[in-house]
Each structure stands twice: as structure tokens, then as C-alpha cells.
Design a protein around this motif. Structure first.
Motif, PDB file in Angstrom:
ATOM      1  N   THR A  28       0.710  -1.446  -0.091  1.00  0.00           N
ATOM      2  CA  THR A  28      -0.003   0.217   0.024  1.00  0.00           C
ATOM      3  C   THR A  28       1.104   1.172   0.003  1.00  0.00           C
ATOM      4  O   THR A  28       2.049   1.123   1.351  1.00  0.00           O
ATOM      5  CB  THR A  28      -0.807  -0.018   0.919  1.00  0.00           C
ATOM      6  N   LEU A  29       0.010   2.045  -1.037  1.00  0.00           N
ATOM      7  CA  LEU A  29       1.433   2.720  -0.397  1.00  0.00           C
ATOM      8  C   LEU A  29       0.518   4.572  -0.080  1.00  0.00           C
ATOM      9  O   LEU A  29       1.072   5.030   1.747  1.00  0.00           O
ATOM     10  CB  LEU A  29       1.443   3.952  -2.378  1.00  0.00           C
ATOM     11  N   VAL A  30      -0.844   4.452  -0.119  1.00  0.00           N
ATOM     12  CA  VAL A  30      -1.479   5.891   1.172  1.00  0.00           C
ATOM     13  C   VAL A  30      -2.233   4.372   0.793  1.00  0.00           C
ATOM     14  O   VAL A  30      -3.217   4.200   0.040  1.00  0.00           O
ATOM     15  CB  VAL A  30      -1.294   6.670   0.822  1.00  0.00           C
ATOM     16  N   PRO A  31      -3.579   5.036   1.986  1.00  0.00           N
ATOM     17  CA  PRO A  31      -4.452   4.353   2.646  1.00  0.00           C
ATOM     18  C   PRO A  31      -5.422   3.892   1.120  1.00  0.00           C
ATOM     19  O   PRO A  31      -5.881   5.622   0.685  1.00  0.00           O
ATOM     20  CB  PRO A  31      -5.239   5.116   3.584  1.00  0.00           C
ATOM     21  N   GLY A  32      -5.850   3.099   0.054  1.00  0.00           N
ATOM     22  CA  GLY A  32      -7.132   3.795  -0.555  1.00  0.00           C
ATOM     23  C   GLY A  32      -6.315   3.157  -1.955  1.00  0.00           C
ATOM     24  O   GLY A  32      -6.289   3.758  -3.128  1.00  0.00           O
TER      25      GLY A  32
END
Length: 297
Positions: free
Chosen positions: A242-246
């Protein structure tokens, strides 16, 4: 050109609302902190501590929005500033845990020797806190759907209303019954309300920073689905993070002697079906991956 202008205008509106919300919270934080120290209320102090984390979340979210808007500015930062949101979450979680620990310690110190705390100032300040939180919630609600940074700040303010309600109840109990422990009990409840949320936030952020696979993705199931693509004989170097949430990312190497373009399209369709739209897939000849073969079922 028009779409980019609209996005920039929307971001500017988001930043403006966050600045106004931060100003409202800062003003009330000062009022609540000064009142808590003047009347020696640990419940008010706990709520002020929680409001401080609201402020920190707001300013860190604002920073994350501005940094993410800048994007990548050099070849050394190809992902841009998207991880700024994750770092802010870690810092905010650490602050929340620290505040909760301090309040629990102070509450323990007051057991058996609870000081008299005037209830009327508690009621007035807690009611004012509810009004301030309600204004900020209304201001941020629409923008919280479009930005994780704003959503984090929005959820902090929503949660803080629980603390304000608790202080309001403690003030009413103190005024009507004179029970000296209402202040301490509410302080402990606020701290216990904050603590598990802070730990959950820290765990989620640290999971991302450690580049663990997302909890909602079954990597082995994903591997089997890729192996089931017609023509694929092996899957190796499968990485999901995951890079950022979402925003989940995936890379995969597939071995195949079939048409490369068709295998690539089918594999990307599989990944998209698993919610992995940010994908890098490489198709290699069967002898390129050694013993990395799909097992027959």
C-alpha cells in the motif's frame, strides 16, 4: 485545462476550509486548556489534550494535502509526497497515546483525593466545545469524502465530540450531586476512548510503512488467480503493498509461451478484479524463472 483548473480550485477550497477549522479549534483549545488549569479539572484537561490532537491532525492533514498536490519534483521522489499522509498518521497516533497515558496517570494520582472542581465552568466550556466541533464537522464533511488527509482530521473532530459530551455530563453531575469523582471518571473514560483508536491508527500506518501486503488482499489467492490465466505457466516476484490508504500497488512476473499481449491484458483484468489497478506486470518466456511454476490443482 478546465479539469485541472477545477481540481486546483477544489483543492484550494479544501485548504481554506481546513485553515478556518484549524483557527476555530486553536481558539477553543486555548480556552479549554486555560479553564482546565484554572479550575483544576482533569476531564477538561483530557478533552483539551484530545483537541490538541485534533489540531495536530488538522495541520498535518493540511501539510499532506499541500505536499501531495505538489507531486513529484525530482527523479529521486517518483512517488511524490503521497506517503506524507502516512507519516502524519504515525505522529498523530504517538501523540494520542501520550496524551491518553498522561491523563490515566493523573487520574490514578487523584484516586482517594479528588479535588473539588466547580461544575458550572465545566458545563459552559463543554457546551462551547460541542458548538465548535459541530461547526468544524459541517465545514469538513463534504471534503472528507475526497481526501484521506481531510478524512483523518474530520474523524478526529467527530470523536472529540464524545469528550465534550462527557465533560458536559461531568459538569452536570458535579453541580447537581456534588460528587467529586465525576471529573476523574470522565477523564478516564475519555482516555480509554482515545487509546484503542490511537493504537489502531498506529498499527495501520506502520503496516503501510513496513510495506506489508494489505489486510484485505489474499496474496496466495491472487497468485492462484494469476496462475489460472490461460497460457501462464508460472508466477514469481509477486509483491503487493500500500502506498497510501486506498492506493494499493502490485508487481508480478509471469512466465508464458502464449501471446504476450493477450496474457498481459488477462492478467491485468485479474488484478483489477482484486482492486489492484496500479499494477506492473512483466511476461517472460518459460525458461526465465527457474523452478517458479504454477502447481497443478
Amino acid at each position: 485545462m478546465g479539469a485541472g483548473h477545477d481540481h486546483s480550485h477544489h483543492t484550494d477550497a479544501r485548504v481554506s476550509r481546513m485553515l478556518v477549522a484549524a483557527a476555530i479549534l486553536t481558539t477553543f483549545f486555548v480556552v479549554e486548556l486555560v479553564t482546565a488549569l484554572m479550575i483544576n479539572s482533569i476531564a477538561l484537561l483530557a478533552d483539551a489534550g484530545h483537541m490538541l490532537t485534533d489540531l495536530v491532525a488538522m495541520f498535518m492533514g493540511l501539510t499532506a494535502v499541500l505536499l501531495a498536490r505538489r507531486g513529484s519534483t525530482s527523479s529521486a521522489r517518483t512517488f511524490g509526497w503521497h506517503r506524507a499522509e502516512v507519516f502524519t498518521a504515525v505522529a498523530n497516533a504517538a501523540l494520542l497515546i501520550g496524551v491518553a497515558g498522561f491523563i490515566l496517570y493523573e487520574a490514578f494520582e487523584r484516586l482517594g483525593n479528588a479535588p473539588e472542581v466547580p461544575g458550572v465552568p465545566m458545563i459552559v466550556v463543554a457546551f462551547a466545545g460541542l458548538v465548535a466541533n459541530a461547526i468544524v464537522v459541517v465545514m469538513l464533511r463534504s471534503h472528507s469524502k475526497d481526501s484521506l488527509a481531510v478524512k483523518g482530521a474530520y474523524m478526529e473532530v467527530v470523536a472529540d465530540t464524545v469528550g465534550s459530551i462527557g465533560v458536559l455530563i461531568a459538569g452536570i453531575v458535579t453541580v447537581t450531586t456534588g460528587w467529586p469523582y465525576a471529573d476523574v471518571v470522565v477523564a478516564v473514560l475519555v482516555a480509554l476512548w482515545v487509546l484503542p483508536r490511537a493504537i489502531a491508527l498506529a498499527r495501520a500506518a506502520l503496516r503501510i510503512l513496513s510495506e506489508s501486503s494489505p489486510a484485505h488482499i489474499d496474496v496466495e489467492q491472487l497468485r492462484r488467480a494469476l496462475c489460472a490465466v490461460n497460457g501462464v505457466t508460472g508466477v514469481h516476484d509477486l509483491h503487493v503493498w500500500t502506498l497510501v490508504p486506498g492506493k494499493d500497488m502490485v508487481t508480478a512476473h509471469l512466465t508464458s509461451d502464449a501471446d504476450t499481449a493477450r496474457v498481459l491484458d488477462d492478467a491485468k483484468a485479474v488484478l483489477t478484479a482484486h482492486g489492484l489497478e496500479h499494477a506492473t506486470v512483466q511476461v517472460e518466456p518459460p525458461d526465465a524463472a527457474g523452478d517458479c511454476k504454477c502447481e497443478a490443482e
